[in-house]
Scaffold this motif. Structure first.
Motif, PDB file in Angstrom:
ATOM      1  N   VAL A  43       0.840  -1.206   0.000  1.00 29.84           N
ATOM      2  CA  VAL A  43       0.000   0.000   0.000  1.00 29.84           C
ATOM      3  C   VAL A  43       0.871   1.251   0.000  1.00 29.84           C
ATOM      4  O   VAL A  43       1.957   1.265   0.587  1.00 29.84           O
ATOM      5  N   PRO A  44       0.417   2.310  -0.657  1.00 27.88           N
ATOM      6  CA  PRO A  44       1.211   3.544  -0.755  1.00 27.88           C
ATOM      7  C   PRO A  44       1.590   4.140   0.602  1.00 27.88           C
ATOM      8  O   PRO A  44       2.682   4.685   0.758  1.00 27.88           O
ATOM      9  N   GLU A  45       0.717   4.003   1.603  1.00 26.91           N
ATOM     10  CA  GLU A  45       1.013   4.559   2.928  1.00 26.91           C
ATOM     11  C   GLU A  45       2.261   3.901   3.544  1.00 26.91           C
ATOM     12  O   GLU A  45       3.036   4.558   4.233  1.00 26.91           O
ATOM     13  N   LEU A  46       2.434   2.614   3.291  1.00 24.57           N
ATOM     14  CA  LEU A  46       3.607   1.920   3.817  1.00 24.57           C
ATOM     15  C   LEU A  46       4.874   2.416   3.119  1.00 24.57           C
ATOM     16  O   LEU A  46       5.909   2.588   3.769  1.00 24.57           O
ATOM     17  N   MET A  71       7.940   4.121   5.093  1.00 23.43           N
ATOM     18  CA  MET A  71       9.252   3.478   5.062  1.00 23.43           C
ATOM     19  C   MET A  71      10.279   4.279   4.266  1.00 23.43           C
ATOM     20  O   MET A  71      11.457   3.941   4.271  1.00 23.43           O
ATOM     21  N   GLY A  72       9.833   5.289   3.538  1.00 27.08           N
ATOM     22  CA  GLY A  72      10.764   6.146   2.809  1.00 27.08           C
ATOM     23  C   GLY A  72      11.080   5.696   1.402  1.00 27.08           C
ATOM     24  O   GLY A  72      11.610   6.468   0.612  1.00 27.08           O
ATOM     25  N   SER A  73      10.802   4.452   1.072  1.00 28.99           N
ATOM     26  CA  SER A  73      11.013   3.962  -0.295  1.00 28.99           C
ATOM     27  C   SER A  73      10.218   2.678  -0.498  1.00 28.99           C
ATOM     28  O   SER A  73       9.854   1.992   0.472  1.00 28.99           O
ATOM     29  N   ASN A 130      12.151  -0.531   0.783  1.00 32.37           N
ATOM     30  CA  ASN A 130      12.083  -0.687   2.241  1.00 32.37           C
ATOM     31  C   ASN A 130      10.708  -1.201   2.671  1.00 32.37           C
ATOM     32  O   ASN A 130      10.610  -2.053   3.551  1.00 32.37           O
ATOM     33  N   ALA A 131       9.668  -0.684   2.030  1.00 27.69           N
ATOM     34  CA  ALA A 131       8.305  -1.124   2.344  1.00 27.69           C
ATOM     35  C   ALA A 131       8.114  -2.591   1.971  1.00 27.69           C
ATOM     36  O   ALA A 131       7.536  -3.367   2.742  1.00 27.69           O
ATOM     37  N   VAL A 132       8.613  -2.978   0.805  1.00 32.66           N
ATOM     38  CA  VAL A 132       8.471  -4.366   0.353  1.00 32.66           C
ATOM     39  C   VAL A 132       9.263  -5.303   1.271  1.00 32.66           C
ATOM     40  O   VAL A 132       8.782  -6.384   1.629  1.00 32.66           O
TER      41      VAL A 132
END
Length: 156
Positions: A40-43, A47-49, A52-54
């Motif tokens: 999701v875009p919020e994550l 997370m800054g990128s 990092n979110a994935v």
């Protein structure tokens, strides 16, 4: 029992990772308009990128799989009632699932979002439980029929 918990935990991590990946593919097919949306875009913002979110989401999906795998031994506790097994299993997976879903922004960060997510989680849990119960009941019926046939053949 401890050996089973460890084994299922270890096996649960890659299964959780695979399930998380499959879910992102399904969500992308339905809502992403022909693009792959790994999280999701919020994550991503939090997370800054995207990478990092994935990475965080992959780790947390693995942890979900580990928790669900370890908790599955509850269904083998023959001295526990089905109600006790169900209640304790639901409590454990809820304690695992809800905070991780919150961290990954799978739910809106509000009280309403929490209750909506919990409601959906509960409904899915109940549906899966009922399906599993029906399958188990059917299997027991088949085993009993087989036993009765064998018993009848011995009596003839």
């Amino acid at each position: 029992m401890k050996k089973k918990i460890v084994l299922r935990s270890v096996l649960g991590f890659p299964l959780g990772l695979a399930m998380g990946y499959l879910i992102t593919i399904m969500i992308s097919l339905i809502w992403a308009g022909g693009y792959y949306s790994p999280c999701v875009p919020e994550l991503i913002v939090a997370m800054g990128s995207e990478i990092n979110a994935v990475l965080l989401q992959a780790l947390l999906c693995g942890i979900l799989g580990t928790g669900f795998g370890a908790a599955s031994v509850i269904w083998e506790m023959d001295d526990w009632s089905l109600v006790k097994q169900t209640g304790i299993y639901f409590l454990i997976v809820s304690v695992i699932m809800l905070p991780l879903a919150y961290i990954m922004y799978w739910m809106e960060h509000s009280l309403k979002g929490f209750f909506c997510y919990f409601g959906i989680f509960f409904i899915i849990f109940v549906v899966i439980w009922i399906v599993q119960y029906i399958i188990a009941k059917h299997n027991v019926k088949k085993m009993n029929e087989t036993l009765y046939k064998k018993q009848d053949n011995k009596n003839e």
